[in-house]
Design an enzyme around this catalytic site. Structure first.
Site, PDB file in Angstrom:
ATOM      1  CG  HIS A 115      30.290 -47.642  23.704  1.00 25.39           C
ATOM      2  ND1 HIS A 115      30.644 -47.106  22.489  1.00 25.39           N
ATOM      3  CD2 HIS A 115      29.160 -48.373  23.480  1.00 25.39           C
ATOM      4  CE1 HIS A 115      29.760 -47.484  21.573  1.00 25.39           C
ATOM      5  NE2 HIS A 115      28.847 -48.252  22.144  1.00 25.39           N
TER       6      HIS A 115
ATOM      7  CD  GLU B 288      21.586 -47.412  19.629  1.00 22.31           C
ATOM      8  OE1 GLU B 288      22.468 -46.809  18.982  1.00 22.31           O
ATOM      9  OE2 GLU B 288      21.549 -47.429  20.882  1.00 22.31           O
TER      10      GLU B 288
ATOM     11  CG  ASP C  12      25.481 -49.856  24.098  1.00 21.10           C
ATOM     12  OD1 ASP C  12      26.570 -49.581  23.552  1.00 21.10           O
ATOM     13  OD2 ASP C  12      24.397 -49.374  23.713  1.00 21.10           O
ATOM     14  CG  ASP C  13      27.180 -46.924  26.647  1.00 17.15           C
ATOM     15  OD1 ASP C  13      28.343 -46.547  26.479  1.00 17.15           O
ATOM     16  OD2 ASP C  13      26.362 -47.072  25.715  1.00 17.15           O
TER      17      ASP C  13
ATOM     18  CG  HIS D  30      27.715 -53.123  21.380  1.00 14.99           C
ATOM     19  ND1 HIS D  30      26.753 -52.984  20.395  1.00 14.99           N
ATOM     20  CD2 HIS D  30      27.914 -51.876  21.875  1.00 14.99           C
ATOM     21  CE1 HIS D  30      26.386 -51.715  20.317  1.00 14.99           C
ATOM     22  NE2 HIS D  30      27.067 -51.022  21.217  1.00 14.99           N
TER      23      HIS D  30
ATOM     24  CG  HIS E 258      27.075 -48.432  17.257  1.00 20.51           C
ATOM     25  ND1 HIS E 258      28.369 -48.813  17.438  1.00 20.51           N
ATOM     26  CD2 HIS E 258      26.524 -48.329  18.508  1.00 20.51           C
ATOM     27  CE1 HIS E 258      28.602 -48.938  18.748  1.00 20.51           C
ATOM     28  NE2 HIS E 258      27.502 -48.649  19.412  1.00 20.51           N
TER      29      HIS E 258
HETATM   30  N1  HPA Z   1      24.850 -46.008  20.251  1.00 18.22           N
HETATM   31  C1  HPA Z   1      25.586 -45.075  19.647  1.00 18.22           C
HETATM   32  N2  HPA Z   1      26.637 -44.508  20.208  1.00 18.22           N
HETATM   33  C2  HPA Z   1      26.983 -44.878  21.430  1.00 18.22           C
HETATM   34  C3  HPA Z   1      26.268 -45.830  22.111  1.00 18.22           C
HETATM   35  C4  HPA Z   1      25.146 -46.443  21.487  1.00 18.22           C
HETATM   36  O1  HPA Z   1      24.450 -47.316  22.014  1.00 18.22           O
HETATM   37  N3  HPA Z   1      26.869 -45.965  23.308  1.00 18.22           N
HETATM   38  C5  HPA Z   1      27.930 -45.133  23.334  1.00 18.22           C
HETATM   39  N4  HPA Z   1      28.003 -44.465  22.195  1.00 18.22           N
HETATM   40 ZN    ZN Z   2      27.082 -48.998  21.473  1.00 16.47          ZN
END
Ligand code: HPA
Ligand code: ZN
Length: 315
Positions: free
Chosen positions: A16, A197, A275-276, A14, A194
């Protein structure tokens, strides 16, 4: 403990690619492409990385992506991430990219793809890191726009293992993209999404039943629905959990409250991901380290989490 966690062989499922854009590279690309930035310097930009929710993060993430213009930019972005992977013993990656973030700015689909693919191939040859690329649709955009993106991708069908779904979750349920995902599966692509969340457990049900996903990205709100928990345990559906992301975006108020180890002990196939990482304060090892520091994760639990990530690979 950090060095021990760092040395564990792991997969990242996971991630991006646009979320690996470190402020230093962002400024360097802005200069290379003569893009004027709204931030004075790297420090000012870093200070802006304080978010109350997913949307506040996304606004900055899409703004930052504007410096990515050429094939070389996408190569450099991906290559920098792969070097991090090498340093953290991440031996397999299944990253997302968001083509619409770029095509909507006039960057051709194939410019984005060729840059990313070039780096992934070099990463395999030179660093020994295996990969499977996931094309992710922006769920705040329409079904029609997602179909158009899938059409653009089809000449490069073999570049992808799966399609995914990201961006603003609440108000954009998986059902909105059922037909797009049907088409993707008919083309032989796997699916992930996703869900859970910020969105409710119902979105996780929809991702499973309508989009027929192999994994749920995040999924931490599954814990609110006991019947759903039983299903993901019984069917061993992997959840790609992102602890630092969840605390930075206030899904949990503090790492102490994160439910990942509770899920692990109940038999859910949870994995640890970043994630990021450029925006949330760390790559995979830092995410493991946070679980050790704030939740008392043991070495045995860390080994199970790392093994789950290897088991939950799509390829
Ligand atoms: N959630 C949804 N979209 C996203 C995320 C995330 O954590 N990171 C980058 N795009
Ligand atoms: Zn994500």
């Amino acid at each position: 403990m950090y060095e021990w966690l760092n040395a564990l062989p792991k997969a990242e499922l996971h991630l991006h690619l646009e979320g690996t854009l470190e402020p230093e590279l962002l400024f360097a690309l802005a200069e290379r492409n003569q893009v004027k930035l709204p931030w004075a310097d790297v420090e000012t930009l870093r200070k802006a990385y304080a978010f109350n929710n997913l949307q506040e993060f996304l606004d900055l993430y899409y703004a930052g992506a504007d410096v990515l213009r050429t094939e070389q930019d996408f190569y450099d972005l991906t290559w920098a991430y792969l070097q991090k992977c090498k340093a953290q013993n991440v031996i397999h990656v299944e990253p997302f990219f968001d083509p619409q973030t770029h095509t909507d700015r006039g960057i051709p689909f194939e410019v984005v793809l060729r840059g990313i693919q070039g780096a992934l191939k070099d990463g395999e040859k030179q660093l020994g890191i295996r990969h499977g690329l996931i094309l992710s649709f922006l769920r705040h955009l329409s079904e029609e726009e997602a179909f158009r993106t899938l059409d653009q991708a089809m000449p490069f069908r073999d570049a992808f293992v799966a399609v995914g779904l990201d961006s603003s979750e609440v108000g954009h349920p998986p059902s909105k993209f059922q037909r797009v995902f049907d088409r993707a599966r008919a083309e032989g692509l796997l699916t992930v999404a996703h869900a859970g969340e910020e969105g409710p457990p119902e979105y996780i049900w929809e991702a499973l039943d309508l989009l027929k996903v192999e994994r749920i990205d995040h999924g931490v709100r599954a814990i609110e629905d006991e019947r759903l928990m039983q299903r993901i345990i019984d069917e061993q559906i992997p959840l790609t959990v992102c602890p630092l992301s969840n605390t930075k975006l206030c899904v949990f108020d503090h790492m102490r409250e994160h439910n990942i180890l509770q899920m692990l002990e109940r038999g859910v196939k949870v994995t640890v991901n970043s994630d990021d990482p450029a925006y949330f304060g760390g790559y995979v090892t830092e995410n493991f380290q946070a679980l050790y520091e704030h939740l008392g994760m043991t070495k045995e639990q860390a080994q199970r989490l790392a093994q789950n990530s290897l088991d939950a690979r799509l390829v």
